[in-house]
Design an enzyme around this catalytic site. Structure first.
Site, PDB file in Angstrom:
ATOM      1  N   TRP A 131       0.797  -1.223   0.000  1.00 35.25           N
ATOM      2  CA  TRP A 131       0.000   0.000   0.000  1.00 35.25           C
ATOM      3  C   TRP A 131       0.832   1.277   0.000  1.00 35.25           C
ATOM      4  CZ3 TRP A 131       2.146   2.143   4.129  1.00 35.25           C
ATOM      5  CH2 TRP A 131       2.608   1.308   5.145  1.00 35.25           C
ATOM      6  N   LYS A 155      -2.853  -8.453  -7.252  1.00 32.89           N
ATOM      7  CA  LYS A 155      -3.424  -8.586  -5.917  1.00 32.89           C
ATOM      8  C   LYS A 155      -2.852  -7.416  -5.120  1.00 32.89           C
ATOM      9  CE  LYS A 155      -3.943  -9.761  -1.518  1.00 32.89           C
ATOM     10  NZ  LYS A 155      -3.769  -8.674  -0.531  1.00 32.89           N
ATOM     11  N   GLY A 207       7.002  -6.382  -0.667  1.00 29.76           N
ATOM     12  CA  GLY A 207       6.386  -6.449   0.656  1.00 29.76           C
ATOM     13  C   GLY A 207       7.380  -6.872   1.708  1.00 29.76           C
ATOM     14  N   GLU A 229      10.908  -8.035  -4.027  1.00 33.99           N
ATOM     15  CA  GLU A 229      11.513  -6.808  -3.488  1.00 33.99           C
ATOM     16  C   GLU A 229      10.941  -6.653  -2.089  1.00 33.99           C
ATOM     17  OE1 GLU A 229      11.581  -3.482  -1.863  1.00 33.99           O
ATOM     18  OE2 GLU A 229      10.512  -2.590  -3.561  1.00 33.99           O
ATOM     19  N   CYS A 263      10.564   1.207   1.758  1.00 26.75           N
ATOM     20  CA  CYS A 263      11.550   0.135   1.909  1.00 26.75           C
ATOM     21  C   CYS A 263      12.970   0.669   1.822  1.00 26.75           C
ATOM     22  CB  CYS A 263      11.335  -0.926   0.834  1.00 26.75           C
ATOM     23  SG  CYS A 263       9.784  -1.833   0.997  1.00 26.75           S
TER      24      CYS A 263
END
Length: 455
Positions: A131, A155, A207, A229, A263
């Site tokens: 998100w 997804k 994620g 990733e 990230c």
């Protein structure tokens, strides 16, 4: 039938609900995606590029609308949401302009009368996306996927389904063929059914490490290629000759951008002893001055985290680090206001074994670590299970490059924050994942690199 619920993290107000797919609907959409691939793979690069430029125009035309939607669903500031859409435009145009050259046949001289390597599309690619960059993360996978002749199914995270459906709508407005991109509004428990489906040939995930391990295991079980990733705890080494005013400006933005939920955000600041105190003082002043507030306000530096539970998990990590001996310099308290807000926080005197040293802190919390010299700084930077990004700050570019080459990460920047760029490969090592996105390497992850020999 279950639903995905979208909630504004700044106000905790309900935005929308989206019906999830039934098992039958899901299978129907996967079959349609595979049928779309049979004709899409035969289109030329020029045909694909023409549609991609139309998509770029749609992003430009709807930039503010899409930006507001991202801000409402996950809480980043409007200014940063606009920049996210602009990056989507860049990627569309980059691959429209360059795919035919990147995937051009490579002639190899052998004893054959003709031998070469050609790059052919594989089929339906599943993307499992987070998100934090609800448009860009999808675009980063989707554009090279489509330009290579594959088709994509998504997804997306449950809390940004509005963005997911907006992307699907944008593809339709650009007049791509039906089902070359499909948003699958499903829960995590349905991902295995998608991966095992005969139509799906590969999966890419951005994620957490646990999510990556789960998807990689499923992909391996069904002999499907995967690209991951995953998270990071990016170290930034501050050498004694760094310009501390500029460095702390960059450090503040690097830790608070996207409300600290990136990230490749600057997370661990490893500072040489002789400038440690000066860095702490300057950094604390700037982090304290950064305004936390409504992401819609133009003077807000950073907004809330994406969800209340994520805010609470972050706070537990801060408390655990303090209990382990870390020193709280700034922040560290949940504010008394509605929304998933958490203040700019600095933890110092950290060592391996402490939560804020070892784990990823996904929010506006900076970890500051003391190093006696350059060699120890490099060792501390590499004392991590993660390996996504890293940085070095120094007035000596040659020295900075030398240090960068010793850091264990997929991306390393000198005197700049790590950032993805469609011209350069992006990805990590260790538990930060494998494979690459963007540039030549990224588009070639999901093609059949095929040898042709003619005698």
């Amino acid at each position: 039938m279950s639903k995905s619920i979208s909630t504004n993290p700044a106000t905790e107000e309900h935005i929308a609900e989206y019906e999830r797919l039934t098992e039958h609907q899901l299978k129907t959409k996967l079959v349609a995606a595979n049928e779309a691939f049979q004709s899409w793979k035969k289109t030329s690069y020029d045909e694909r590029a023409k549609l991609m430029r139309k998509l770029s125009d749609i992003f430009e035309k709807n930039k503010n609308t899409y930006a507001l939607l991202a801000t409402q669903e996950m809480g980043k500031t409007l200014e940063q949401s606009v920049k996210e859409i602009e990056k989507c435009i860049w990627i569309c145009n980059y691959y429209a302009d360059n795919t035919s050259k990147i995937l051009e046949d490579t002639i190899v001289k052998t004893e054959a009368s003709k031998s070469y390597v050609t790059y052919q599309p594989l089929g339906v690619i599943l993307a499992v996306m987070p998100w934090n960059f609800p448009f860009y993360q999808v675009v980063r996978f989707l554009i090279p996927t489509l330009m290579a002749g594959n088709v994509g199914v998504l997804k997306h995270a449950s809390n940004v389904q509005g963005c997911a459906f907006a992307l699907e709508s944008a593809i339709k407005q650009a007049e791509f063929p039906d089902a070359v991109f499909t948003n699958l509004n499903i829960g995590s428990n349905a991902v295995e059914a998608v991966i095992k489906h005969d139509a799906v040939v590969a999966v890419t995930l951005t994620g957490s490490a646990p999510a990556g391990k789960a998807v990689a295991a499923l992909a391996g079980k069904h002999l499907k290629k995967s690209v991951l990733e995953l998270g990071g705890s990016d170290p930034y080494i501050i050498l004694e000759d760094a310009d501390l005013d500029e460095t702390t400006d960059i450090a503040t933005y690097g830790r608070l951008q996207n409300n600290g939920q990136t990230c490749i955000a600057a997370k661990r600041f490893i500072v040489l002893d002789e400038v440690y105190d000066d860095f702490i003082n300057a950094f604390t002043k700037k982090m304290k001055e950064a305004k936390m507030g409504s992401p819609k306000d133009s003077d807000t530096y950073y907004g809330p985290l994406a969800r209340i539970d994520l805010r609470d998990e972050l706070h537990e990590q801060v408390k655990k680090t303090i209990a382990q001996g870390g020193k709280l310099i700034l922040g560290g308290e949940i504010p008394e206001r509605s929304g998933a807000y958490y203040p700019a926080t600095i933890l110092s005197e950290l060592k391996p074994g402490m939560e804020a040293f070892d784990e990823e802190l996904f929010g506006p919390v900076a970890s500051v670590i003391r190093a006696k010299d350059e060699a120890e700084a490099i060792a501390l930077a590499n004392t991590s299970k993660f390996g996504l990004g890293a940085g070095v700050f120094t007035s000596n570019k040659t020295r900075g490059e030398k240090v960068a080459l010793q850091l264990e990460s997929g991306n390393c920047f000198v005197n700049k924050l790590v950032a993805s760029d469609p011209r350069l490969p992006f990805g990590g090592i260790k538990t930060s994942g494998y494979g690459r996105e963007l540039a030549d390497n990224g588009i070639k992850e999901f093609v059949n690199t095929k040898t042709v020999w003619v005698n």
